[in-house]
Design an enzyme around this catalytic site. Structure first.
Site, PDB file in Angstrom:
ATOM      1  N   LYS A 135      -9.622   1.729  -2.108  1.00 53.84           N
ATOM      2  CA  LYS A 135      -9.687   1.396  -0.882  1.00 53.84           C
ATOM      3  C   LYS A 135     -11.318   1.498  -0.316  1.00 53.84           C
ATOM      4  O   LYS A 135     -11.610   3.011   0.012  1.00 53.84           O
ATOM      5  CB  LYS A 135      -8.591   1.812   0.292  1.00 53.84           C
ATOM      6  CG  LYS A 135      -8.564   1.181   1.526  1.00 53.84           C
ATOM      7  CD  LYS A 135      -7.354   1.557   2.317  1.00 53.84           C
ATOM      8  CE  LYS A 135      -7.252   0.836   3.578  1.00 53.84           C
ATOM      9  NZ  LYS A 135      -6.117   1.301   4.525  1.00 53.84           N
ATOM     10  N   CYS A 163      -4.912  -3.101   3.023  1.00 52.79           N
ATOM     11  CA  CYS A 163      -4.725  -2.756   4.180  1.00 52.79           C
ATOM     12  C   CYS A 163      -6.046  -3.306   4.945  1.00 52.79           C
ATOM     13  O   CYS A 163      -6.406  -4.375   5.251  1.00 52.79           O
ATOM     14  CB  CYS A 163      -4.102  -1.507   4.514  1.00 52.79           C
ATOM     15  SG  CYS A 163      -3.561  -1.278   6.276  1.00 52.79           S
ATOM     16  N   GLU A 186      -6.399   8.636   7.642  1.00 51.05           N
ATOM     17  CA  GLU A 186      -6.854   8.428   6.193  1.00 51.05           C
ATOM     18  C   GLU A 186      -8.392   9.091   5.732  1.00 51.05           C
ATOM     19  O   GLU A 186      -8.491   9.325   4.771  1.00 51.05           O
ATOM     20  CB  GLU A 186      -7.171   6.851   6.149  1.00 51.05           C
ATOM     21  CG  GLU A 186      -5.568   6.120   5.954  1.00 51.05           C
ATOM     22  CD  GLU A 186      -5.907   4.542   5.565  1.00 51.05           C
ATOM     23  OE1 GLU A 186      -6.251   4.493   4.232  1.00 51.05           O
ATOM     24  OE2 GLU A 186      -5.549   3.704   6.223  1.00 51.05           O
ATOM     25  N   ASN A 239       0.056  -0.914   5.145  1.00 50.76           N
ATOM     26  CA  ASN A 239       1.038  -0.217   6.149  1.00 50.76           C
ATOM     27  C   ASN A 239       0.447  -0.307   7.468  1.00 50.76           C
ATOM     28  O   ASN A 239      -0.526   0.380   7.559  1.00 50.76           O
ATOM     29  CB  ASN A 239       1.137   1.242   5.883  1.00 50.76           C
ATOM     30  CG  ASN A 239       1.926   1.534   4.475  1.00 50.76           C
ATOM     31  OD1 ASN A 239       2.982   2.103   4.602  1.00 50.76           O
ATOM     32  ND2 ASN A 239       1.271   1.285   3.288  1.00 50.76           N
ATOM     33  N   GLU A 258       0.693  -1.360   0.125  1.00 47.65           N
ATOM     34  CA  GLU A 258       0.081  -0.053   0.071  1.00 47.65           C
ATOM     35  C   GLU A 258       0.950   1.256   0.027  1.00 47.65           C
ATOM     36  O   GLU A 258       1.763   1.333   0.765  1.00 47.65           O
ATOM     37  CB  GLU A 258      -0.803  -0.044   1.154  1.00 47.65           C
ATOM     38  CG  GLU A 258      -1.976   1.314   1.493  1.00 47.65           C
ATOM     39  CD  GLU A 258      -2.455   1.093   2.847  1.00 47.65           C
ATOM     40  OE1 GLU A 258      -3.491   1.657   3.004  1.00 47.65           O
ATOM     41  OE2 GLU A 258      -1.847   0.403   3.636  1.00 47.65           O
ATOM     42  N   ASN A 296      -7.193   6.224  -1.855  1.00 49.31           N
ATOM     43  CA  ASN A 296      -5.938   5.125  -1.517  1.00 49.31           C
ATOM     44  C   ASN A 296      -6.339   3.939  -2.727  1.00 49.31           C
ATOM     45  O   ASN A 296      -7.042   3.169  -2.384  1.00 49.31           O
ATOM     46  CB  ASN A 296      -6.073   4.846  -0.209  1.00 49.31           C
ATOM     47  CG  ASN A 296      -4.697   3.851   0.295  1.00 49.31           C
ATOM     48  OD1 ASN A 296      -4.146   3.112  -0.645  1.00 49.31           O
ATOM     49  ND2 ASN A 296      -4.646   3.625   1.544  1.00 49.31           N
TER      50      ASN A 296
END
Length: 309
Positions: A125, A170, A144, A195, A48, A108
């Site tokens: 994501k 993730c 995020e 991550n 990621e 993301n």
């Protein structure tokens, strides 16, 4: 009877510091790609946000700094060399990166790039963890929700080299829906970069379980949906935040076939039996014969929302 096989590699990265230039980081990715090709890998999975430090771990006040972490196109001038290397080596790859769209939306994102260097599938994501606002007193942030929108492409699959591939990122790995939706769409292989901090400031009781839960979620998803899973970490201490490694290749049986042993740049490679997916879906988890969603009871109350990563 010929078994369908594919040699895959999880290309784990150590920390990417803020001081690293994009060409510096790209050189590391290309080195791993070249090593994977030497080992016979046909598909390499990067982490990621592989091109930059994981900037949601701190508040970014400077707009120019923030924009520098996003890519507006793939391949971009800064990433072209990686795509050229893939074409020359005839190796496909999955790349996680921060995406800025032409209409200034931010995601993301992960892209599946084939051995000719063409982007053939993209995923944004969906399960964004963390917070919109700064958490006072936390040793690091997880912003995020501040820097990315929830993905708008859904969970899709892509056929490549007679293999059906799905992508996830993730925190997606913690949610059963991720694997189930991809499995129902025919995914045989799920490629997932992450991550993940080694500690959770607002749930310290789970700190000793982070590595265990990381593998647990992917192993359960692989087994319950009869699929291969490749999970690739960005690991080590990055800008003061310790991140787990444990990059892994998991079989439809739930078994870990290969795993990383370090917190730095490391290649984990395995030849996988894609027909194992068919065997498990026929003899263990035959959805058509045994799955009965029409008899599941309705959920009347939502589960309390969590913010762990």
């Amino acid at each position: 009877m010929t078994t369908r096989s594919l040699t895959v590699a999880a290309a784990q990265l150590g920390p990417v510091p803020k001081s690293a230039s994009r060409p510096d980081t790209l050189a590391r990715l290309i080195k791993l790609l070249e090593a994977a090709a030497t080992e016979g890998a046909q598909l390499v999975v990067f982490p990621e946000a592989a091109l930059t430090p994981f900037f949601p771990h701190w508040l970014v006040d400077d707009d120019n700094e923030l924009l520098s972490y996003y890519e507006q196109s793939l391949p971009s001038p800064d990433t072209r060399e990686l795509f050229d290397a893939a074409r020359e080596l005839r190796v496909a790859f999955v790349l996680g990166y921060a995406e800025r769209t032409d209409d200034d939306r931010y995601f993301n994102t992960a892209a599946l790039v084939d051995e000719t260097g063409d982007v053939i599938h993209r995923y944004r994501k969906i399960h964004l963890p963390g917070f919109q606002s700064v958490q006072d007193g936390a040793p690091f942030q997880n912003l995020e929700k501040r820097y990315f929108e929830v993905g708008d492409l859904g969970f899709g699959v892509q056929s490549w080299r007679n293999t059906t591939i799905g992508l996830a990122i993730c925190n997606d790995r913690r949610w059963a829906e991720t694997y189930r939706v991809l499995a129902l769409k025919g995914a045989e292989l799920v490629c997932l970069g992450y991550n993940t901090p080694a500690s959770t400031p607002h749930l310290t009781e789970s700190n000793d379980l982070t590595d265990f839960q990381n593998h647990l979620s992917m192993q359960a998803g692989a087994y319950q949906n009869s699929m291969w899973v490749v999970g690739t970490a960005k690991a080590g201490i990055e800008e003061g935040v310790a991140q787990i490694g444990g990059s892994v290749i998991i079989a439809p049986s739930g078994e870990i076939i290969a795993t990383a042993r370090t917190l730095g740049d490391e290649l984990v490679t395995a030849e996988i039996d894609l027909d194992m997916v068919m065997r498990y879906r026929r003899d263990v988890f035959n959805f058509e014969q045994h799955r009965r969603p029409e008899h599941y009871k309705s959920i009347t109350e939502p589960h309390p929302r969590g913010n762990t990563r």
